[in-house]
Scaffold this motif. Structure first.
Motif, PDB file in Angstrom:
ATOM      1  N   SER A  52       0.758  -1.108  -0.017  1.00 43.71           N
ATOM      2  CA  SER A  52      -0.109   0.086  -0.091  1.00 43.71           C
ATOM      3  C   SER A  52       0.876   1.395  -0.010  1.00 43.71           C
ATOM      4  CB  SER A  52      -0.952  -0.105   1.352  1.00 43.71           C
ATOM      5  OG  SER A  52      -0.272  -0.199   2.302  1.00 43.71           O
ATOM      6  N   ASP A  53       2.054   1.257   0.693  1.00 43.24           N
ATOM      7  CA  ASP A  53       2.807   2.387   0.685  1.00 43.24           C
ATOM      8  C   ASP A  53       3.374   2.615  -0.835  1.00 43.24           C
ATOM      9  OD1 ASP A  53       2.513   2.809   3.329  1.00 43.24           O
ATOM     10  OD2 ASP A  53       4.267   1.799   4.090  1.00 43.24           O
ATOM     11  N   TRP A  54       3.657   1.472  -1.366  1.00 46.42           N
ATOM     12  CA  TRP A  54       4.071   1.617  -2.754  1.00 46.42           C
ATOM     13  C   TRP A  54       2.990   2.445  -3.671  1.00 46.42           C
ATOM     14  CZ3 TRP A  54       8.398   0.333  -5.936  1.00 46.42           C
ATOM     15  CH2 TRP A  54       9.651  -0.050  -5.460  1.00 46.42           C
ATOM     16  N   ILE A  55       1.733   1.944  -3.478  1.00 45.48           N
ATOM     17  CA  ILE A  55       0.613   2.335  -4.250  1.00 45.48           C
ATOM     18  C   ILE A  55       0.720   4.149  -4.026  1.00 45.48           C
ATOM     19  CG2 ILE A  55      -1.857   2.538  -4.423  1.00 45.48           C
ATOM     20  CD1 ILE A  55      -1.793  -0.273  -3.812  1.00 45.48           C
ATOM     21  N   ASP A  56       0.705   4.416  -2.832  1.00 46.84           N
ATOM     22  CA  ASP A  56       0.546   5.661  -2.638  1.00 46.84           C
ATOM     23  C   ASP A  56       1.487   6.566  -2.950  1.00 46.84           C
ATOM     24  OD1 ASP A  56      -0.803   7.860  -0.640  1.00 46.84           O
ATOM     25  OD2 ASP A  56       1.209   7.764   0.505  1.00 46.84           O
ATOM     26  N   ASP A  57       2.889   5.969  -2.774  1.00 54.80           N
ATOM     27  CA  ASP A  57       4.027   6.663  -3.457  1.00 54.80           C
ATOM     28  C   ASP A  57       4.056   6.949  -5.016  1.00 54.80           C
ATOM     29  OD1 ASP A  57       5.224   6.929  -0.960  1.00 54.80           O
ATOM     30  OD2 ASP A  57       6.673   5.208  -0.937  1.00 54.80           O
ATOM     31  N   GLN A  58       3.568   5.823  -5.692  1.00 56.09           N
ATOM     32  CA  GLN A  58       3.384   6.094  -7.055  1.00 56.09           C
ATOM     33  C   GLN A  58       2.307   7.197  -7.298  1.00 56.09           C
ATOM     34  OE1 GLN A  58       3.086   2.090  -9.512  1.00 56.09           O
ATOM     35  NE2 GLN A  58       2.475   1.513  -7.398  1.00 56.09           N
ATOM     36  N   ALA A  59       1.386   7.142  -6.716  1.00 51.71           N
ATOM     37  CA  ALA A  59       0.158   8.368  -7.292  1.00 51.71           C
ATOM     38  C   ALA A  59       0.778   9.589  -6.941  1.00 51.71           C
ATOM     39  CB  ALA A  59      -0.978   7.701  -6.377  1.00 51.71           C
ATOM     40  N   ARG A  60       1.218   9.872  -5.577  1.00 57.67           N
ATOM     41  CA  ARG A  60       1.527  11.051  -5.212  1.00 57.67           C
ATOM     42  C   ARG A  60       2.907  11.482  -5.996  1.00 57.67           C
ATOM     43  NH1 ARG A  60      -1.190  12.638  -0.758  1.00 57.67           N
ATOM     44  NH2 ARG A  60      -2.497  10.855   0.365  1.00 57.67           N
ATOM     45  N   CYS A  61       3.767  10.819  -6.318  1.00 62.66           N
ATOM     46  CA  CYS A  61       4.806  11.256  -7.232  1.00 62.66           C
ATOM     47  C   CYS A  61       4.320  11.898  -8.373  1.00 62.66           C
ATOM     48  CB  CYS A  61       5.862  10.041  -7.433  1.00 62.66           C
ATOM     49  SG  CYS A  61       7.269  10.553  -8.276  1.00 62.66           S
ATOM     50  N   LEU A  62       3.452  11.098  -9.220  1.00 60.48           N
ATOM     51  CA  LEU A  62       2.875  11.597 -10.381  1.00 60.48           C
ATOM     52  C   LEU A  62       1.956  12.884 -10.178  1.00 60.48           C
ATOM     53  CD1 LEU A  62       1.707   7.981 -11.885  1.00 60.48           C
ATOM     54  CD2 LEU A  62       3.564   9.460 -12.613  1.00 60.48           C
ATOM     55  N   LEU A  63       1.231  13.053  -9.203  1.00 64.78           N
ATOM     56  CA  LEU A  63       0.224  13.866  -8.924  1.00 64.78           C
ATOM     57  C   LEU A  63       0.959  15.154  -8.644  1.00 64.78           C
ATOM     58  CD1 LEU A  63      -2.782  11.905  -7.003  1.00 64.78           C
ATOM     59  CD2 LEU A  63      -2.840  13.155  -9.188  1.00 64.78           C
ATOM     60  N   GLU A  64       2.074  15.525  -7.882  1.00 59.41           N
ATOM     61  CA  GLU A  64       2.961  16.266  -7.601  1.00 59.41           C
ATOM     62  C   GLU A  64       3.607  16.918  -8.813  1.00 59.41           C
ATOM     63  OE1 GLU A  64       5.158  15.242  -4.317  1.00 59.41           O
ATOM     64  OE2 GLU A  64       3.277  14.777  -2.995  1.00 59.41           O
ATOM     65  N   ASP A  65       3.718  16.244  -9.862  1.00 61.56           N
ATOM     66  CA  ASP A  65       4.483  16.255 -10.968  1.00 61.56           C
ATOM     67  C   ASP A  65       3.783  16.822 -12.190  1.00 61.56           C
ATOM     68  OD1 ASP A  65       6.924  16.556 -12.799  1.00 61.56           O
ATOM     69  OD2 ASP A  65       6.049  14.606 -13.560  1.00 61.56           O
ATOM     70  N   MET A  66       2.495  16.430 -12.636  1.00 64.56           N
ATOM     71  CA  MET A  66       1.819  16.763 -13.717  1.00 64.56           C
ATOM     72  C   MET A  66       0.239  17.095 -13.352  1.00 64.56           C
ATOM     73  SD  MET A  66       3.118  13.677 -16.220  1.00 64.56           S
ATOM     74  CE  MET A  66       3.667  12.451 -15.225  1.00 64.56           C
ATOM     75  N   PRO A  67      -0.238  17.900 -14.131  1.00 63.21           N
ATOM     76  CA  PRO A  67      -1.876  18.084 -13.863  1.00 63.21           C
ATOM     77  C   PRO A  67      -2.648  17.070 -14.453  1.00 63.21           C
ATOM     78  CG  PRO A  67      -0.852  19.209 -15.813  1.00 63.21           C
ATOM     79  CD  PRO A  67       0.278  18.603 -15.107  1.00 63.21           C
ATOM     80  N   VAL A  68      -3.703  16.731 -13.394  1.00 61.15           N
ATOM     81  CA  VAL A  68      -4.410  15.678 -13.728  1.00 61.15           C
ATOM     82  C   VAL A  68      -5.682  16.064 -13.792  1.00 61.15           C
ATOM     83  CG1 VAL A  68      -5.266  13.470 -12.735  1.00 61.15           C
ATOM     84  CG2 VAL A  68      -2.773  14.255 -12.873  1.00 61.15           C
ATOM     85  N   ARG A  69      -6.792  15.585 -14.595  1.00 68.00           N
ATOM     86  CA  ARG A  69      -8.251  16.083 -14.698  1.00 68.00           C
ATOM     87  C   ARG A  69      -9.392  15.123 -13.989  1.00 68.00           C
ATOM     88  NH1 ARG A  69      -7.956  19.113 -20.376  1.00 68.00           N
ATOM     89  NH2 ARG A  69      -6.354  20.855 -19.735  1.00 68.00           N
ATOM     90  N   ALA A  70      -8.810  13.621 -13.995  1.00 63.18           N
ATOM     91  CA  ALA A  70      -9.708  12.910 -13.539  1.00 63.18           C
ATOM     92  C   ALA A  70      -9.154  11.625 -12.831  1.00 63.18           C
ATOM     93  CB  ALA A  70     -10.791  12.403 -14.387  1.00 63.18           C
ATOM     94  N   MET A  71      -9.722  10.731 -11.904  1.00 60.18           N
ATOM     95  CA  MET A  71      -9.135   9.652 -11.473  1.00 60.18           C
ATOM     96  C   MET A  71      -9.989   8.434 -11.748  1.00 60.18           C
ATOM     97  SD  MET A  71      -8.087   8.961  -7.485  1.00 60.18           S
ATOM     98  CE  MET A  71      -6.925  10.291  -7.566  1.00 60.18           C
ATOM     99  N   LYS A  72      -9.591   7.433 -11.916  1.00 57.83           N
ATOM    100  CA  LYS A  72     -10.261   5.959 -12.101  1.00 57.83           C
ATOM    101  C   LYS A  72      -9.535   4.988 -11.354  1.00 57.83           C
ATOM    102  CE  LYS A  72     -10.849   1.697 -13.742  1.00 57.83           C
ATOM    103  NZ  LYS A  72     -10.982   1.147 -15.014  1.00 57.83           N
ATOM    104  N   VAL A  73     -10.469   4.276 -10.468  1.00 55.51           N
ATOM    105  CA  VAL A  73      -9.867   3.273  -9.551  1.00 55.51           C
ATOM    106  C   VAL A  73     -10.441   1.937  -9.837  1.00 55.51           C
ATOM    107  CG1 VAL A  73      -9.791   2.525  -7.046  1.00 55.51           C
ATOM    108  CG2 VAL A  73      -9.384   4.994  -7.708  1.00 55.51           C
ATOM    109  N   GLY A  74      -9.384   1.019 -10.348  1.00 53.06           N
ATOM    110  CA  GLY A  74     -10.325  -0.459 -10.447  1.00 53.06           C
ATOM    111  C   GLY A  74      -9.760  -1.421  -9.309  1.00 53.06           C
ATOM    112  N   GLY A  75      -9.467  -2.243  -9.647  1.00 51.46           N
ATOM    113  CA  GLY A  75      -9.231  -3.592  -8.499  1.00 51.46           C
ATOM    114  C   GLY A  75      -8.185  -3.006  -7.543  1.00 51.46           C
ATOM    115  N   LEU A  76      -8.510  -3.269  -6.259  1.00 55.65           N
ATOM    116  CA  LEU A  76      -7.737  -3.261  -5.032  1.00 55.65           C
ATOM    117  C   LEU A  76      -7.659  -4.552  -4.196  1.00 55.65           C
ATOM    118  CD1 LEU A  76      -8.724   0.270  -3.983  1.00 55.65           C
ATOM    119  CD2 LEU A  76      -6.570  -0.219  -5.131  1.00 55.65           C
TER     120      LEU A  76
END
Length: 288
Positions: A52-76
């Motif tokens: 779960s920490d890796w999931i969080d790190d992956q997402a926040r690294c991207l979101l802090e770098d590039m503009p994003v307009r929508a989020m889709k969540v699939g299987g957890l």
């Protein structure tokens, strides 16, 4: 847009489906891997969650770098993953969240694994449904979850189990719920869009022959892509369904299992038309 999904090596669903669908609809997809799977076109055999920490790190690294307009969540695959994704969504609450409740659990008689999957589903309903702009889910799944006690109803007089379950999701805070009728009988597949205190919209589609993999993934990602382009929710849902139907209609069967959607049906159609036009031109020159 950013998509959080497990890997699907077949390309039928998962993060591969998100990438193909988003690219087909003119989006650059940022991908966050939530799990690894062993599967073929027939079904899922095994899965391994990403920490779960890796999931969080992956997402926040991207979101802090590039503009994003929508989020889709699939299987957890773990309750810890659900928790960090819920916190992530809360921190980026301006992003419309499309939640696809449709991951296939591994086919195993292991009671502990089945209990774990139910815990993940319960956590997803509790933590992510309230933050969702749209929940995409099959009607048959909703009815089954109601029967299994994952959803506890206190509603009387509902038209069906699925209708009852939808109202529960809306009461939890989901802005809209899109139910798909792929597994219901009839010559047409009828999807329904629900909103709190709003009339239900039915979308009938001609039923296609064959058994498809990745229809729900394609549909939910297509909605997220259209939301990222600025469409309102009703227009995005309608257009995403048309796109998904065409992708399924052009589907192919690469293996021994289910058919897969062709997310680039429009490109192959354009190439075929260009080839036909070129051949017609050559024929005309020959006749001259």
């Amino acid at each position: 847009m950013i998509c959080l999904s497990p890997s699907d090596p077949t390309g039928g669903g998962g993060i591969q489906s998100d990438l193909l669908t988003g690219a087909s609809m003119g989006c650059h997809v940022l991908s966050v891997l939530t799990g690894l799977t062993v599967q073929d076109s027939a079904g899922l055999e095994d899965s391994r969650p990403i920490n779960s920490d890796w999931i969080d790190d992956q997402a926040r690294c991207l979101l802090e770098d590039m503009p994003v307009r929508a989020m889709k969540v699939g299987g957890l695959f773990t309750t810890e993953a659900v928790s960090v994704v819920a916190e992530l969504s809360a921190d980026y609450s301006a992003l419309p969240l499309v939640l696809h409740l449709g991951a296939d659990p591994p086919e195993t008689p292991d009671a502990e694994t089945e209990d774990g999957a139910e815990d993940v589903l319960a956590a997803t309903i509790e933590l992510l449904v309230p933050q969702s702009k749209l929940v995409v889910v099959d009607r048959q799944r909703l009815s089954q979850w109601l029967h299994d006690g994952v959803l506890i109803s206190d509603t009387e007089g509902a038209e069906s189990d699925a209708e009852d379950a939808v109202q529960m999701l809306l009461a939890l805070g989901a802005e809209r719920v899109l139910t798909t009728g792929l597994h219901e009988p009839g010559e047409q597949v009828v999807n329904h869009l629900y909103g709190a205190d709003e009339p239900t919209v039915a979308y009938p589609w001609p039923r296609l022959p064959g058994n498809y993999r990745g229809a729900g993934s394609t549909l939910s990602t297509a909605v997220a892509a259209l939301l990222s382009h600025g469409l309102d929710i009703q227009d995005a849902v309608a257009e995403a369904q048309d796109y998904t139907w065409q992708a399924l209609s052009a589907g192919f069967r690469p293996g021994m299992g289910r058919m897969l959607p062709d997310r680039f049906f429009w490109a192959r159609k354009a190439a075929a038309e260009a080839a036909e036009a070129a051949a017609a031109g050559l024929d005309a020159e020959t006749e001259d």
